[in-house]
Write an enzyme that holds these catalytic residues in place. Structure first.
Site, PDB file in Angstrom:
ATOM      1  N   GLY A 102       0.826  -1.205   0.000  1.00 32.41           N
ATOM      2  CA  GLY A 102       0.000   0.000   0.000  1.00 32.41           C
ATOM      3  C   GLY A 102       0.858   1.251   0.000  1.00 32.41           C
ATOM      4  N   GLY A 150      -0.152  -4.706   1.066  1.00 32.15           N
ATOM      5  CA  GLY A 150      -1.416  -4.492   0.381  1.00 32.15           C
ATOM      6  C   GLY A 150      -1.630  -5.402  -0.807  1.00 32.15           C
ATOM      7  N   GLU A 173       5.868  -5.675   7.790  1.00 36.48           N
ATOM      8  CA  GLU A 173       5.366  -4.495   8.508  1.00 36.48           C
ATOM      9  C   GLU A 173       6.039  -4.223   9.847  1.00 36.48           C
ATOM     10  OE1 GLU A 173       2.349  -5.597   5.491  1.00 36.48           O
ATOM     11  OE2 GLU A 173       3.465  -6.727   6.983  1.00 36.48           O
ATOM     12  N   ASP A 181      -1.261  -6.331   8.288  1.00 39.08           N
ATOM     13  CA  ASP A 181      -2.693  -6.033   8.228  1.00 39.08           C
ATOM     14  C   ASP A 181      -3.320  -6.670   6.992  1.00 39.08           C
ATOM     15  OD1 ASP A 181      -1.408  -4.257   6.451  1.00 39.08           O
ATOM     16  OD2 ASP A 181      -2.857  -2.643   6.818  1.00 39.08           O
TER      17      ASP A 181
END
Length: 391
Positions: A102, A150, A173, A181
């Protein structure tokens, strides 16, 4: 050898550094429009009874921004509501990445000045992840090249995930003060044993066939056969999930030019399941120290570079999510994301890896011992009702 190579490390560094280069030459101000849209950042096509999504930002490794999310989600809904649609294929432009993650640099820049992007990006991304995870039409993700963060969220929850020898999977991350996530809490503990905990805490990279062997991909097809595979999928009439699976398996069976070797982590699976079986990160660190092997020492060195806060919330996220639905996991992860935006380490990690690129983040708290249970509880605490993710 399970360790990374210099070429792989360089590729990872470049991918992390380029995740959000759309903002690299822009002087940030509070009035800047963080959610700028390019008309062709994603290409959406309907071909006969199939939908085709092409992530079209190859110069930035097809990193996912809010503009793309806001185009993909309604189109998926439209295809789902069209009775004639039999399949959706998603792929990335270029030969380097499916989607390297992302647009997190944009998110942190927005968060600094209170721009809504820091709320909207995560919320709408997770809503898209849920759409993919509950999609009623066969969904085929061609994860050729770098697939991280992402990009994992755009693929792993779908029915079919096709890796190639160029696939490079990671959830890195904890190195940037975030957590795995996009539903990472849902799929990681379901990989079996403690493999998901290991991948989440260490950010270990899986390549090629190992992405299939870990359970992240459902099939493996060598990259020079992808074009023919796509043609075969698009030529199918009345395609059902079983039929699509047979076509994918046929191409997998023909992918013999890439040597099939043992799973890269196979020599260490027993250690992973034993040493990463802890209720706290401190327990895992203790296990590794007591083990004392060269491999264990390398894991300790890796973990020592990660955000202590990120590691603690990540472990709790994965342990709690083992018995949760995808929807409940995403609600939990949205709370975590918003507390990351309100805290220190996310900004510091992005600064150190993506902005200044000094690779020397100053985490706060700097040690696991100083990350209190109360701080971890705060990360998991509910948001004001009007800000909660509702699926």
């Amino acid at each position: 050898d399970v360790e990374s190579t210099p070429d792989t490390d360089m590729l990872i560094r470049r991918s992390l550094q380029r995740l959000s280069v759309v903002f690299q030459h822009v002087k940030m101000t509070s009035s800047y429009n963080f959610s700028t849209s390019a008309p062709d950042d994603v290409i959406l096509e309907t071909i006969d009874t199939k939908g085709v999504i092409t992530l079209n930002r190859p110069k930035v490794l097809n990193s996912l921004n809010l503009s793309m999310i806001r185009k993909i989600h309604p189109q998926l809904t439209a295809w789902e509501n069209e009775p004639l649609t039999t399949m959706v294929i998603i792929k990335g432009a270029g030969d380097k990445a499916f989607c390297a993650g992302g647009d997190i640099r944009a998110v942190t820049e927005a968060g600094k000045v209170g721009d809504r992007l820091s709320q909207d990006f995560f919320k709408e991304e997770y809503m898209l992840n849920n759409k993919i995870g509950t999609y009623e039409i066969p969904y085929v993700a061609l994860i050729d090249g770098i697939t991280m963060g992402g990009g994992v969220g755009l693929s792993v929850h779908g029915m079919f995930r096709v890796a190639t020898e160029r696939t490079l999977f990671a959830m890195p991350e904890t190195a940037i003060g975030l957590f795995p996530d996009v539903g990472g809490g849902y799929f990681l503990p379901r990989l079996g044993g403690k493999l998901g905990v290991y991948l989440a805490l260490s950010g270990f990279r899986l390549k090629g066939r190992d992405v299939l062997k870990a359970g992240v991909a459902t099939h493996f097809v060598q990259s020079d056969k992808l074009a023919d595979l796509e043609k075969s999928l698009l030529a199918m009439e009345n395609a059902r999930a079983h039929d699509i699976g047979e076509v994918l398996y046929k191409y997998q069976s023909m992918s013999t030019d890439i040597p099939d070797t043992d799973f890269v982590l196979e020599p260490h699976i027993e250690e992973i399941d034993r040493l990463f079986n802890g209720d706290t990160v401190e327990e895992i660190v203790h296990n590794l120290k007591m083990e004392g092997s060269e491999w264990a020492k390398k894991q300790l060195d890796t973990l020592s570079k990660m955000s202590p806060t990120s590691m603690k919330i990540t472990l709790r996220q994965i342990l709690e999510a083992e018995t949760m639905t995808l929807q409940d996991v995403l609600v939990m992860e949205y709370r975590l994301s918003q507390h990351c935006v309100e805290d220190h380490d996310f900004y510091e990690g992005v600064r150190a890896l993506l902005v200044d690129k000094d690779q020397s983040p100053k985490w706060n708290p700097a040690t696991l011992e100083k990350v209190t249970p109360q701080k971890v509880d705060w990360y998991f605490s509910p948001l004001p009702e009007e800000r909660e993710l509702k699926l």
